[in-house]
Design an enzyme around this catalytic site. Structure first.
Site, short mmCIF file in Angstrom:
data_model
loop_
_atom_site.label_atom_id
_atom_site.label_comp_id
_atom_site.label_asym_id
_atom_site.label_seq_id
_atom_site.Cartn_x
_atom_site.Cartn_y
_atom_site.Cartn_z
CG HIS A 58 16.47 26.56 -17.57
ND1 HIS A 58 16.36 27.92 -17.49
CD2 HIS A 58 17.81 26.30 -17.45
CE1 HIS A 58 17.56 28.46 -17.31
NE2 HIS A 58 18.46 27.47 -17.27
CG HIS A 194 21.53 35.58 -17.51
ND1 HIS A 194 22.26 35.42 -16.36
CD2 HIS A 194 20.96 34.38 -17.79
CE1 HIS A 194 22.17 34.16 -15.96
NE2 HIS A 194 21.37 33.51 -16.81
CG HIS A 215 16.90 31.91 -14.09
ND1 HIS A 215 17.16 33.23 -14.33
CD2 HIS A 215 17.95 31.23 -14.59
CE1 HIS A 215 18.32 33.34 -14.94
NE2 HIS A 215 18.82 32.14 -15.12
CB ALA A 219 20.22 36.74 -13.91
CG HIS A 250 17.90 29.60 -7.44
ND1 HIS A 250 18.32 28.34 -7.07
CD2 HIS A 250 18.78 30.04 -8.37
CE1 HIS A 250 19.41 28.03 -7.75
NE2 HIS A 250 19.71 29.04 -8.55
CG ASP A 272 19.20 27.09 -13.84
OD1 ASP A 272 19.85 26.69 -14.82
OD2 ASP A 272 19.43 28.17 -13.27
#
Length: 373
Positions: A58, A194, A215, A219, A250, A272
């Site tokens: 990613h 997300h 992740h 989100a 994060h 990411d």
């Protein structure tokens, strides 16, 4: 070629000592005091530790380049930069953007996969982060390009890539999400991302073919004692692997410690990262059509939304060790576990005979002193 007198992490990610024979870019054998002659090239690795090449599944961009630039030149820039940081395999990751941009990115990735550059990390797949996500949890994705999960559209992308798409993200609670997961999971790994889903919706998604979480913690609905959310569903379900951005921005290090304890081999380290990774801070950079600035290692949109990272897997592994994660576990999460997530565990991700000789040589401070690929 022989790497001799080495400390290395074996296929079970236990520290061992011995020699590694490489032939035609593959690991031929591993063991103690392998026989070789004076005609053979033998590199003495006494005092160093050999680990598998890192696998970043990613990553949007780095060193000023981005997967959505849709050019071989940009992917080659990324590949060279990544190899310098120990990443030997990667999946360029698209953003939620227009069809033409995504298709161009897929074609560029296919070209690089078909004809790899000799001095860079290999493109081993594509990760599609969008456009099948929720507006409410879009993060740094652009809302105008978000569409409900559409398998026929995805199938077109998949075919355009020549089957190179190995990960696709969805918000499963959106109309058609569960049906999409059932169909797309026959082609590649499907990830929850997300998303506004709660615990029950996430469990339904896992029953429908979702086996990955993008992740984790970011989100998506978090973990609460009365509302476990997507995070709770992922932690509790052994079918699902989870990406973790281990930059200390994060996710808090204490939460990462807990996540690694619960997930075990299901944990996957990702960067990411976006094009600002490796570039000077302060100036704005484009990410999926939005402007991102970086200060003190934190990439944000104008409204303060975190927009990817400027991390790399090597630094994240070092971070994890400094936060109390055993080196072997951190390494597996950055090598074999991501390889498994994209179905390439028989080819890359660990030091075993028959696999690609993707190797990183570390000194006692875990700094990179050499990369073989």
């Amino acid at each position: 070629m022989f790497l001799i007198n080495a400390a290395y992490y074996d296929k079970n990610f236990q520290l061992a000592r011995g020699d590694i024979e490489i032939e035609n870019g593959r690991i031929r054998q591993v063991g103690e005091k392998l026989p070789y002659t004076q005609k053979d090239l033998a590199v003495d690795c006494q005092g160093y530790t050999i680990v598998p090449g890192f696998v970043d599944i990613h990553i949007h961009g780095c060193n000023g380049a981005d997967a959505c630039d849709g050019t071989r030149e940009s992917l080659d820039i990324m590949a060279k930069f990544l190899l310098q940081h120990g990443v030997t395999s990667f999946c360029p990751t698209t953003m939620t953007t227009g069809e033409e941009v995504i298709q161009k990115a897929l074609l560029a990735a296919k070209e690089c996969a078909d004809r790899p550059s000799e001095d860079g990390a290999r493109v081993v797949g594509v990760n599609m982060e969008g456009p099948f996500i929720s507006v409410e949890k879009k993060g740094a994705q652009k809302a105008e390009y978000i569409v409900p999960p559409d398998f026929s559209l995805f199938e077109k992308y998949f075919e355009r890539s020549g089957g190179l798409v190995r990960l696709v993200d969805i918000a499963p609670e959106q109309p058609g999400g569960y049906d999409f997961a059932q169909k797309a999971s026959r082609l590649c790994t499907v990830s929850i991302a997300h998303t506004t889903a709660g615990f029950d919706e996430a469990k339904t998604a896992f029953d429908s073919g979702v086996t990955h979480a993008t992740h984790l913690f970011n989100a998506m609905s978090g973990l609460s004692h009365r509302a476990p959310g997507v995070v709770g569903a992922v932690l509790a379900d052994s079918r699902v692997r989870a990406e973790l951005i281990c930059d200390g921005i994060h996710i808090h290090p204490a939460v990462l410690q807990t996540a690694f304890q619960v997930l075990g081999k299901r944990a996957i380290v990702i960067s990411d990262s976006m094009r600002a990774n490796g570039m000077p801070e302060g100036e704005p950079f484009d990410l999926g059509g939005q402007q991102v600035t970086v200060h003190d290692g934190k990439a944000v949109l104008a409204d303060g939304t975190i927009a990817g990272s400027v991390a790399n897997l090597h630094q994240e592994v070092k971070n994890l060790v400094s936060w109390g994660i055993p080196l072997g576990q951190a390494l597996e999460a950055a090598t074999l576990s991501p390889a498994k997530a994209i179905g390439l565990e028989k080819e890359i991700g660990s030091i075993e005979p028959g696999k690609r000789a993707d190797l990183v040589v570390l000194d006692k401070d875990l700094e990179i002193v050499g990369v073989y690929h």
